[in-house]
Design a protein around this motif. Structure first.
Motif, PDB file in Angstrom:
ATOM      1  N   ASN A   1       7.955   3.977  -9.674  1.00 33.70           N
ATOM      2  CA  ASN A   1       6.592   4.380  -9.342  1.00 33.70           C
ATOM      3  C   ASN A   1       6.410   4.675  -7.856  1.00 33.70           C
ATOM      4  O   ASN A   1       5.438   5.317  -7.450  1.00 33.70           O
ATOM      5  CB  ASN A   1       5.627   3.262  -9.771  1.00 33.70           C
ATOM      6  CG  ASN A   1       4.187   3.623  -9.553  1.00 33.70           C
ATOM      7  OD1 ASN A   1       3.549   3.106  -8.648  1.00 33.70           O
ATOM      8  ND2 ASN A   1       3.648   4.537 -10.371  1.00 33.70           N
ATOM      9  N   ALA A   2       7.366   4.213  -7.023  1.00 36.96           N
ATOM     10  CA  ALA A   2       7.217   4.322  -5.573  1.00 36.96           C
ATOM     11  C   ALA A   2       7.112   5.774  -5.111  1.00 36.96           C
ATOM     12  O   ALA A   2       6.355   6.082  -4.179  1.00 36.96           O
ATOM     13  CB  ALA A   2       8.392   3.633  -4.893  1.00 36.96           C
TER      14      ALA A   2
ATOM     15  N   PRO B   1       0.817  -1.215   0.000  1.00 34.28           N
ATOM     16  CA  PRO B   1       0.000   0.000   0.000  1.00 34.28           C
ATOM     17  C   PRO B   1       0.853   1.270   0.000  1.00 34.28           C
ATOM     18  O   PRO B   1       2.043   1.243   0.327  1.00 34.28           O
ATOM     19  CB  PRO B   1      -0.795  -0.136   1.310  1.00 34.28           C
ATOM     20  CG  PRO B   1       0.083  -0.940   2.203  1.00 34.28           C
ATOM     21  CD  PRO B   1       0.813  -1.893   1.309  1.00 34.28           C
ATOM     22  N   SER B   2       0.243   2.371  -0.343  1.00 30.12           N
ATOM     23  CA  SER B   2       0.927   3.668  -0.330  1.00 30.12           C
ATOM     24  C   SER B   2       1.362   4.024   1.085  1.00 30.12           C
ATOM     25  O   SER B   2       0.744   3.603   2.078  1.00 30.12           O
ATOM     26  CB  SER B   2      -0.007   4.762  -0.868  1.00 30.12           C
ATOM     27  OG  SER B   2      -0.403   4.464  -2.191  1.00 30.12           O
ATOM     28  N   GLY B   3       2.427   4.796   1.176  1.00 27.99           N
ATOM     29  CA  GLY B   3       2.920   5.250   2.470  1.00 27.99           C
ATOM     30  C   GLY B   3       3.698   4.196   3.228  1.00 27.99           C
ATOM     31  O   GLY B   3       3.852   4.308   4.456  1.00 27.99           O
ATOM     32  N   SER B   4       4.187   3.168   2.560  1.00 23.38           N
ATOM     33  CA  SER B   4       4.894   2.072   3.233  1.00 23.38           C
ATOM     34  C   SER B   4       6.407   2.223   3.097  1.00 23.38           C
ATOM     35  O   SER B   4       6.917   2.967   2.246  1.00 23.38           O
ATOM     36  CB  SER B   4       4.470   0.725   2.651  1.00 23.38           C
ATOM     37  OG  SER B   4       3.081   0.536   2.744  1.00 23.38           O
TER      38      SER B   4
ATOM     39  N   LYS C   1       3.706   7.107  -4.938  1.00 21.98           N
ATOM     40  CA  LYS C   1       2.801   6.496  -3.953  1.00 21.98           C
ATOM     41  C   LYS C   1       3.330   6.672  -2.529  1.00 21.98           C
ATOM     42  O   LYS C   1       2.835   6.033  -1.609  1.00 21.98           O
ATOM     43  CB  LYS C   1       2.629   5.005  -4.271  1.00 21.98           C
ATOM     44  CG  LYS C   1       2.046   4.730  -5.654  1.00 21.98           C
ATOM     45  CD  LYS C   1       1.956   3.258  -5.958  1.00 21.98           C
ATOM     46  CE  LYS C   1       0.980   2.544  -5.064  1.00 21.98           C
ATOM     47  NZ  LYS C   1       0.805   1.132  -5.415  1.00 21.98           N
ATOM     48  N   ASP C   2       4.362   7.524  -2.393  1.00 21.56           N
ATOM     49  CA  ASP C   2       4.945   7.791  -1.078  1.00 21.56           C
ATOM     50  C   ASP C   2       5.453   6.499  -0.424  1.00 21.56           C
ATOM     51  O   ASP C   2       5.239   6.247   0.765  1.00 21.56           O
ATOM     52  CB  ASP C   2       3.915   8.481  -0.168  1.00 21.56           C
ATOM     53  CG  ASP C   2       4.560   9.050   1.103  1.00 21.56           C
ATOM     54  OD1 ASP C   2       5.769   9.371   1.050  1.00 21.56           O
ATOM     55  OD2 ASP C   2       3.864   9.134   2.124  1.00 21.56           O
ATOM     56  N   ILE C   3       6.099   5.656  -1.243  1.00 22.26           N
ATOM     57  CA  ILE C   3       6.677   4.398  -0.760  1.00 22.26           C
ATOM     58  C   ILE C   3       8.195   4.541  -0.744  1.00 22.26           C
ATOM     59  O   ILE C   3       8.806   4.935  -1.742  1.00 22.26           O
ATOM     60  CB  ILE C   3       6.271   3.197  -1.647  1.00 22.26           C
ATOM     61  CG1 ILE C   3       4.754   2.989  -1.613  1.00 22.26           C
ATOM     62  CG2 ILE C   3       6.999   1.933  -1.214  1.00 22.26           C
ATOM     63  CD1 ILE C   3       4.268   1.896  -2.545  1.00 22.26           C
TER      64      ILE C   3
END
Length: 526
Positions: free
Chosen positions: A494-495, A465-468, A498-500
């Motif tokens: 792409n991370a 999921p995003s933010g991980s 998505k704030d990954i």
């Protein structure tokens, strides 16, 4: 130690083994020629060439070549299609040249990808077939030709129905007595053979053959009702003169080189003979007591040279043959000198003592093959595969059943198909694990990541999921397919959207050594 020294260093074991193989090969050469619709002597030529020419060229220490039962249908069909026997010899020569060409393309290495369960299944099936096919010969019924491996027989019976027919309608006590005593002696000799002294080199099968000849001569004198008819004896063509002997040889008709049917037969022979030879050599490596590994690709050169010479002088096409090879192993051969000498014994015997050869009962030879068959298909082999699990036992048993109920080539094809299904299934086992604790995720490879793992890798990364915070751990992968690296690279790119936060753990030098070519974005592992 040089190659020549190593060959001559084991003559004490190779010479007796070569005699055994020659005795086994003799009726097989004649039987396969008969079943192929070819001149009987062409089978002997092929056996001689398989021993001398292929034996010299081959790097396999224990395999023995000659006319093969797996080619009988092809030969029979080719002789019906081509205009003459000489046209077929031309096709055999061309097939040999094609096999030599396959050697230069290193096609022989493909045999290394055959699952071991299929190879051991082939050995077990051959062992069972030898037992089932030779029991009728041991009882005096010769409706199926010597060397046959097919389930269906020319007389309309099959392997199973022939057994019932032999027991209930065709039981002859003379062959049965010779076979029973011979089998008992061979198993007794395995246990009681002296470990020291010259008698330890005495081949049990040679004793069996001599016993069979003497017993039948005794039957003629003292018990005529038990005497064995000529049809149940070895039947080598006997030439009255030297010119008559050489008249058995033929040469190809080179004027038919442009005939399309000749080339079609040649291609068919080259492919089928190569496949059968490679699988046989691989199987012989499995039963080699010294566990030597033969150069499979070089075997194509040896077989090609053998087929070229065989076609040139009037012989049948040949392959490496598991029946003769297993008899060679069983007889205690150490080097390829046994295979070479067996070719010389075949040549010498058909030239010098064909009349004596024709005194040998097929029941005695059947006893030798039944004994050899048992060694190939011991109950322990089935138990061992069962204990290894379904992924090994099912391809093994399917190969055994398919060969028993069809023929060698068709059975191997079925076994290979089932074996590869299980190989693919094993490789589809979960290769990636995903674990998380809160927002921290660990994506860990459990093995090498091949092309077939693309979908699993993609699904695993898409589940983040995003933010991980993500660690992609590739330390356990010695190889990562470039397509999988592209998937990882795409995820890393792409991370940021998505704030990954991604880091990739890997031994880069180790991966490069395994053939990695695509770039891998690497973030310091935390």
């Amino acid at each position: 130690m040089t190659d020549n020294e190593s060959l001559f260093a084991n003559l004490g074991r190779d010479v007796p083994a070569s005699v055994v193989v020659a005795l086994v090969a003799l009726p097989l050469c004649l039987g396969i020629a008969l079943a192929s619709g070819a001149p009987l002597f062409s089978g002997l030529i092929s056996g001689i060439v398989g021993g001398v020419v292929v034996g010299v060229l081959s790097k396999s220490q224990l395999s023995v070549s000659g006319p093969a039962a797996g080619l009988t249908v092809i030969v029979l069909g080719a002789l019906a299609t081509l205009p003459s026997w000489e046209a077929f010899l031309l096709a055999t020569m061309l097939a040999g040249l094609m096999q030599i060409a396959l050697y230069f393309t290193r096609s022989g290495t493909l045999s290394e990808f055959v699952p071991s369960s299929v190879i051991t299944g082939m050995l077990a099936a051959i062992g069972l077939i030898l037992i089932l096919k030779q029991i009728p010969h041991a009882l005096g019924y010769d409706g199926d030709f010597e060397g046959s491996l097919s389930f269906l027989q020319p007389d309309g019976l099959n392997t199973i129905t022939t057994l019932f027919y032999s027991f209930w309608d065709y039981l002859l006590f003379g062959p049965m007595v010779i076979a029973a005593v011979s089998i008992a002696f061979l198993f007794w000799w395995d246990v009681k053979r002296p470990k020291e002294g010259p008698i330890r080199l005495l081949p049990g099968p040679l004793v069996v053959v001599l016993f069979g000849v003497l017993a039948n001569e005794g039957f003629k004198l003292f018990a005529p009702s038990l005497a064995i008819d000529t049809t149940h004896l070895v039947q080598v063509p006997v030439a009255e003169t030297l010119d008559g002997f050489f008249s058995n040889f033929s040469t190809p008709d080179f004027s038919l080189i442009g005939l399309p049917d000749v080339w079609i037969v040649a291609v068919t022979l080259a492919i089928v003979a190569s496949l059968e030879s490679l699988l046989c050599v691989k199987a012989v490596d499995e039963i080699d007591p010294r566990r030597r590994t033969s150069d499979k690709n070089h075997e194509l050169l040896a077989q090609g040279g053998g087929n070229f010479v065989s076609g040139l002088i009037g012989g049948l096409p040949l392959t490496s043959v598991i029946v003769r090879s297993s008899a060679n192993v069983s007889a205690g051969a150490v080097t390829k000198m046994s295979a070479i000498l067996h070719g010389f014994w075949l040549l010498a015997s058909v030239v010098l003592i064909p009349t004596l050869l024709n005194l040998i009962p097929l029941a005695a030879l059947a006893a030798i093959l039944i004994h050899t068959g048992y060694k190939l298909t011991t109950p322990q082999m089935f138990v061992r595969r069962w204990k290894q699990g379904w992924h090994q036992f099912v391809p093994f048993f399917a190969t055994v059943a398919a060969i028993l109920l069809t023929d060698l080539l068709m059975g191997i094809v079925i076994g290979l198909a089932i074996g590869f299904v299980f190989v693919v299934a094993r490789n589809f086992r979960k290769a990636i694990t995903v674990a998380n604790e809160g927002a921290f995720y660990l994506v860990k490879s459990r093995r090498n990541l091949y092309f077939i793992h693309k979908y699993e890798l993609q699904q695993s990364l898409q589940s983040i999921p995003s933010g991980s915070q993500v660690v992609i751990d590739l330390d356990r992968s010695e190889f990562v397919d470039p397509d999988n690296i592209e998937i990882i690279n795409a995820f890393v790119r792409n991370a940021e959207f998505k704030d990954i936060e991604v880091s990739v753990r890997h031994d880069l030098e180790h991966l490069e050594g395994s053939g990695l070519r695509a770039p891998l974005r690497k973030v310091a592992y935390s």
